[in-house]
Structures are given as C-alpha cells and as structure tokens.
Design a protein around this motif. Sequence first.
Motif, PDB file in Angstrom:
ATOM      1  N   LYS A 159       0.876  -1.256  -0.083  1.00  0.00           N
ATOM      2  CA  LYS A 159      -0.052  -0.074  -0.080  1.00  0.00           C
ATOM      3  C   LYS A 159       0.921   1.130   0.088  1.00  0.00           C
ATOM      4  O   LYS A 159       1.590   1.493   1.009  1.00  0.00           O
ATOM      5  CB  LYS A 159      -0.873  -0.058   1.184  1.00  0.00           C
ATOM      6  N   MET A 160       0.911   1.803  -1.273  1.00  0.00           N
ATOM      7  CA  MET A 160       1.687   2.890  -1.273  1.00  0.00           C
ATOM      8  C   MET A 160       1.373   4.344  -1.060  1.00  0.00           C
ATOM      9  O   MET A 160       0.259   4.576  -1.526  1.00  0.00           O
ATOM     10  CB  MET A 160       2.521   2.973  -2.728  1.00  0.00           C
ATOM     11  N   PRO A 161       2.284   5.355  -0.833  1.00  0.00           N
ATOM     12  CA  PRO A 161       1.649   6.699  -0.454  1.00  0.00           C
ATOM     13  C   PRO A 161       1.258   7.427  -1.953  1.00  0.00           C
ATOM     14  O   PRO A 161       1.860   7.159  -2.947  1.00  0.00           O
ATOM     15  CB  PRO A 161       2.629   7.403   0.085  1.00  0.00           C
ATOM     16  N   GLY A 162       0.115   7.846  -1.885  1.00  0.00           N
ATOM     17  CA  GLY A 162      -0.338   8.492  -3.098  1.00  0.00           C
ATOM     18  C   GLY A 162       0.610   9.679  -3.722  1.00  0.00           C
ATOM     19  O   GLY A 162       0.434   9.848  -4.971  1.00  0.00           O
ATOM     20  N   LYS A 163       1.585  10.386  -2.732  1.00  0.00           N
ATOM     21  CA  LYS A 163       2.192  11.300  -3.436  1.00  0.00           C
ATOM     22  C   LYS A 163       3.339  10.814  -4.404  1.00  0.00           C
ATOM     23  O   LYS A 163       3.847  11.667  -5.126  1.00  0.00           O
ATOM     24  CB  LYS A 163       2.928  12.067  -2.370  1.00  0.00           C
ATOM     25  N   ARG A 164       3.427   9.471  -4.187  1.00  0.00           N
ATOM     26  CA  ARG A 164       4.212   8.793  -5.219  1.00  0.00           C
ATOM     27  C   ARG A 164       4.032   9.099  -6.752  1.00  0.00           C
ATOM     28  O   ARG A 164       4.802   8.888  -7.724  1.00  0.00           O
ATOM     29  CB  ARG A 164       4.489   7.315  -4.856  1.00  0.00           C
ATOM     30  N   PHE A 165       2.681   9.312  -6.939  1.00  0.00           N
ATOM     31  CA  PHE A 165       1.964   9.213  -8.187  1.00  0.00           C
ATOM     32  C   PHE A 165       1.926  10.734  -8.723  1.00  0.00           C
ATOM     33  O   PHE A 165       1.314  10.989  -9.534  1.00  0.00           O
ATOM     34  CB  PHE A 165       0.781   8.421  -8.220  1.00  0.00           C
ATOM     35  N   GLU A 166       2.237  11.704  -8.179  1.00  0.00           N
ATOM     36  CA  GLU A 166       2.297  13.177  -8.504  1.00  0.00           C
ATOM     37  C   GLU A 166       3.072  13.326  -9.721  1.00  0.00           C
ATOM     38  O   GLU A 166       2.756  14.143 -10.639  1.00  0.00           O
ATOM     39  CB  GLU A 166       2.785  14.186  -7.212  1.00  0.00           C
ATOM     40  N   CYS A 167       4.312  12.849  -9.647  1.00  0.00           N
ATOM     41  CA  CYS A 167       5.094  13.066 -10.713  1.00  0.00           C
ATOM     42  C   CYS A 167       4.724  12.532 -12.165  1.00  0.00           C
ATOM     43  O   CYS A 167       3.859  11.542 -12.125  1.00  0.00           O
ATOM     44  CB  CYS A 167       6.403  12.431 -10.600  1.00  0.00           C
ATOM     45  N   ASP A 192      -6.517   9.390  -1.275  1.00  0.00           N
ATOM     46  CA  ASP A 192      -7.529   9.246  -2.411  1.00  0.00           C
ATOM     47  C   ASP A 192      -7.587  10.461  -3.479  1.00  0.00           C
ATOM     48  O   ASP A 192      -7.762  10.105  -4.319  1.00  0.00           O
ATOM     49  CB  ASP A 192      -8.953   9.318  -1.563  1.00  0.00           C
ATOM     50  N   LYS A 193      -6.975  11.435  -3.039  1.00  0.00           N
ATOM     51  CA  LYS A 193      -6.862  12.494  -4.208  1.00  0.00           C
ATOM     52  C   LYS A 193      -5.915  11.870  -5.222  1.00  0.00           C
ATOM     53  O   LYS A 193      -5.867  12.391  -6.354  1.00  0.00           O
ATOM     54  CB  LYS A 193      -5.771  13.541  -3.377  1.00  0.00           C
ATOM     55  N   PHE A 194      -5.013  10.844  -5.022  1.00  0.00           N
ATOM     56  CA  PHE A 194      -3.968  10.387  -5.949  1.00  0.00           C
ATOM     57  C   PHE A 194      -4.558   9.264  -6.437  1.00  0.00           C
ATOM     58  O   PHE A 194      -3.885   8.387  -7.102  1.00  0.00           O
ATOM     59  CB  PHE A 194      -2.755  10.037  -5.301  1.00  0.00           C
ATOM     60  N   GLY A 198      -2.807   6.722  -9.336  1.00  0.00           N
ATOM     61  CA  GLY A 198      -2.124   5.552  -9.114  1.00  0.00           C
ATOM     62  C   GLY A 198      -2.470   4.330  -9.845  1.00  0.00           C
ATOM     63  O   GLY A 198      -1.933   3.589 -10.570  1.00  0.00           O
ATOM     64  N   MET A 199      -4.115   4.547 -10.247  1.00  0.00           N
ATOM     65  CA  MET A 199      -4.729   3.482 -11.236  1.00  0.00           C
ATOM     66  C   MET A 199      -4.287   3.453 -12.492  1.00  0.00           C
ATOM     67  O   MET A 199      -3.752   2.658 -13.078  1.00  0.00           O
ATOM     68  CB  MET A 199      -6.195   3.262 -10.858  1.00  0.00           C
ATOM     69  N   GLN A 200      -3.939   4.918 -12.988  1.00  0.00           N
ATOM     70  CA  GLN A 200      -3.633   5.057 -14.144  1.00  0.00           C
ATOM     71  C   GLN A 200      -2.192   4.937 -14.254  1.00  0.00           C
ATOM     72  O   GLN A 200      -1.538   4.512 -15.531  1.00  0.00           O
ATOM     73  CB  GLN A 200      -3.637   6.484 -14.877  1.00  0.00           C
ATOM     74  N   PRO A 242     -13.089  19.284  -3.479  1.00  0.00           N
ATOM     75  CA  PRO A 242     -13.554  19.871  -2.118  1.00  0.00           C
ATOM     76  C   PRO A 242     -13.286  18.925  -0.784  1.00  0.00           C
ATOM     77  O   PRO A 242     -13.100  19.379   0.494  1.00  0.00           O
ATOM     78  CB  PRO A 242     -14.889  20.085  -2.271  1.00  0.00           C
ATOM     79  N   ILE A 243     -13.748  17.560  -1.123  1.00  0.00           N
ATOM     80  CA  ILE A 243     -13.428  16.536  -0.284  1.00  0.00           C
ATOM     81  C   ILE A 243     -11.861  16.307   0.125  1.00  0.00           C
ATOM     82  O   ILE A 243     -11.385  16.140   1.248  1.00  0.00           O
ATOM     83  CB  ILE A 243     -14.048  15.135  -0.487  1.00  0.00           C
ATOM     84  N   TRP A 244     -11.077  16.145  -1.115  1.00  0.00           N
ATOM     85  CA  TRP A 244      -9.536  16.294  -0.649  1.00  0.00           C
ATOM     86  C   TRP A 244      -8.819  17.499   0.296  1.00  0.00           C
ATOM     87  O   TRP A 244      -8.089  16.956   0.778  1.00  0.00           O
ATOM     88  CB  TRP A 244      -8.926  16.060  -1.938  1.00  0.00           C
ATOM     89  N   ASP A 245      -9.549  18.340  -0.045  1.00  0.00           N
ATOM     90  CA  ASP A 245      -9.228  19.453   0.810  1.00  0.00           C
ATOM     91  C   ASP A 245      -9.570  19.653   1.871  1.00  0.00           C
ATOM     92  O   ASP A 245      -8.889  19.885   2.823  1.00  0.00           O
ATOM     93  CB  ASP A 245      -9.766  20.970  -0.056  1.00  0.00           C
ATOM     94  N   LEU A 246     -10.798  19.084   2.246  1.00  0.00           N
ATOM     95  CA  LEU A 246     -11.238  18.661   3.723  1.00  0.00           C
ATOM     96  C   LEU A 246     -10.232  17.552   4.427  1.00  0.00           C
ATOM     97  O   LEU A 246      -9.844  17.947   5.546  1.00  0.00           O
ATOM     98  CB  LEU A 246     -12.692  18.318   3.880  1.00  0.00           C
ATOM     99  N   PHE A 247      -9.976  16.789   3.655  1.00  0.00           N
ATOM    100  CA  PHE A 247      -8.905  15.843   4.105  1.00  0.00           C
ATOM    101  C   PHE A 247      -7.709  16.462   4.650  1.00  0.00           C
ATOM    102  O   PHE A 247      -6.910  15.988   5.784  1.00  0.00           O
ATOM    103  CB  PHE A 247      -8.555  14.690   3.212  1.00  0.00           C
ATOM    104  N   VAL A 248      -7.242  17.313   3.890  1.00  0.00           N
ATOM    105  CA  VAL A 248      -6.043  17.882   4.166  1.00  0.00           C
ATOM    106  C   VAL A 248      -6.177  18.968   5.530  1.00  0.00           C
ATOM    107  O   VAL A 248      -5.333  18.928   6.490  1.00  0.00           O
ATOM    108  CB  VAL A 248      -5.314  18.781   3.103  1.00  0.00           C
TER     109      VAL A 248
END
Length: 297
Positions: A159-167, A192-194, A198-200, A242-248
């Motif tokens: 289970k990898m961190p989502g930020k890995r898939f920002e690049c 979830d934001k990523f 990640g799936m792509q 808006p949900i991702w922003d609330l998570f942050v």
Amino acid sequence: MFSGLSAFPLTPFKDEKIDYSAFESLLSNLVDAKVDSICPLGSTGLYPYLSVKEKESLTTMAVQMALNIPVMVGIGALRTSDVLRNLEVVQKAGVDAVLLAPTSYHPLKEAEVFALYEKVSANLSIPLCIYDNPGTTQFSFSDDLYVQLAQLNKIEAIKMPGKRFECTDARDATTALRASLPANFALGVSGDKFGVRGMQAGCDMWLSVLGGLFPNTVKQLIYLAKQQNTNEANNASEKLSPIWDLFVQHKGGMRVMAGAAHLLGYTEAQCLPQPLQALDKDEMLALKIVLQELNMV
C-alpha cells in the motif's frame, strides 16, 4: 484479493465504546456495493486505539458479514510481540489478509523494519500487505526495501503513498518497480486524492478512505481510470477536490468520514474515541455543504 477497491470503513464509537450496530450498518453498505475487499481496522478503522479483544470482536463480525468479499485487517503495534498477538487473533478469526505498518514512537531504522516483517512473515498463514504511511509512522520505504521484503513468506502487496504518483513519470517508475518484484505481487495506491493517478500508473488496487463510506463513487473512478480515458478520469477526481481539501484541512480523512457517517445517519455525532474529537458545528456545516453540492447526501 489485492485488486480493485479495498474499502476502509470507520470504527464508530458511542460513549467510548464501540458502536457495533453502526459498524454493522457501515459494513452492510460495503457488502451491498460489492467492493473488491474490505479493510476494517485500517487507519480509518482506528486500529491503534483498539484493545486485542475489540480487534477480535470487530474482525469476527467483519468476516461473518463479508460473505464472499475478502477481509483484510491492520495488525500494527509498537512492539513486535503485540503485532504477533494481533496476527494470531485475526488469523484465527478467518481473515483473508493482513495489513502491517511499521508503527513506532521512536523512528525506526531500515534494519528494524526489515526485522519486524521478517518475524511476522515467519508466522503468516495468509498474505500480508505492507503499509507504507510515512505521515503516521515517520518511516519511508525505499524501493530496495520493498524488493527485499517481497522475498519473504506471504508478503504479497504494498500500500504505497499517493504522493508517489504526483510526478509525470509515475507509470515508468511503477513499471520499473514491478519488474523487480515477484510475479503477481500487487501494488496499491492510498491517499484518495491520488487514487486515479495511481490506477492510471498501473496499480492493481486503490485502498480507499472515501470508499469506506462512498464505495460506488470510488468504484466509478476506478472504472474510468482503467478505461485509459485520462481526461474523464482526472476530471471526475478533480470534482471531488473539495473533499480532498477537507482531508488536508483535518489532517487526514478519518475525521471527515466520521462527520459524513453521522450526516448519513450511520453514527452518533461524537463517534470517535477520546482524545480524538468530531468536527465542530461550523466544520460539519462546511462538510454538509460540500457533500450536498456533490450529490453525496
């Protein structure tokens, strides 16, 4: 086991005790949605706040309710002996897999993390998913460590961190990592934001906080991501910003999902164990407006 949507439901509380009736309703929602797997006792499931007895009762209930849907539970603890005790309990309860983060108070060294997984691996009769969550564990896995751990008995997913898939080269990086891992080893995205990215990028599963309460929303995002229609999938995820922003804003999705569970009628307003606190009146109103605008309540 390690594919599609792995939904992470909340463990709801009422007066400092587990609200089993609410937990049953949350699980029923996931079963009805036919998610690919259910992970109670994840971070959203508050596993560090639960006693061994509570973990056993929740796990048994989840296994009984899940029918033919695989169940994975978190077994992390500060001491290896407690991790092994958790493992023993949930394996006896009949789970299909376990999720393990290198939980710590003092930051762990790489050799200590390897030793933890090596010890747990020797006691596994079911698959284990590595949980890489540096935000809570203060430890970041290297790809080399992933590869080393993947050689151990029954360790079959990450289970990898989502930020890995920002690049922009996330797919190439995922392909390179997969080439170093055993065949059929599963890669999963969290954060979830990523999730769509990640799936792509080639992940096999999305381990989702949002999916623990809104499984059909995440299932649709996974479907779009798998269609390789990049714009449509990205736009659908962007609509949920808006949900991702609330998570942050609220330091993760747990408090937001607790608030949403109350708005949907699943839980009490104060459904978190102390010292955790529910969203306040103004925060709940902001959440309600967001969910209404997205037609989610």
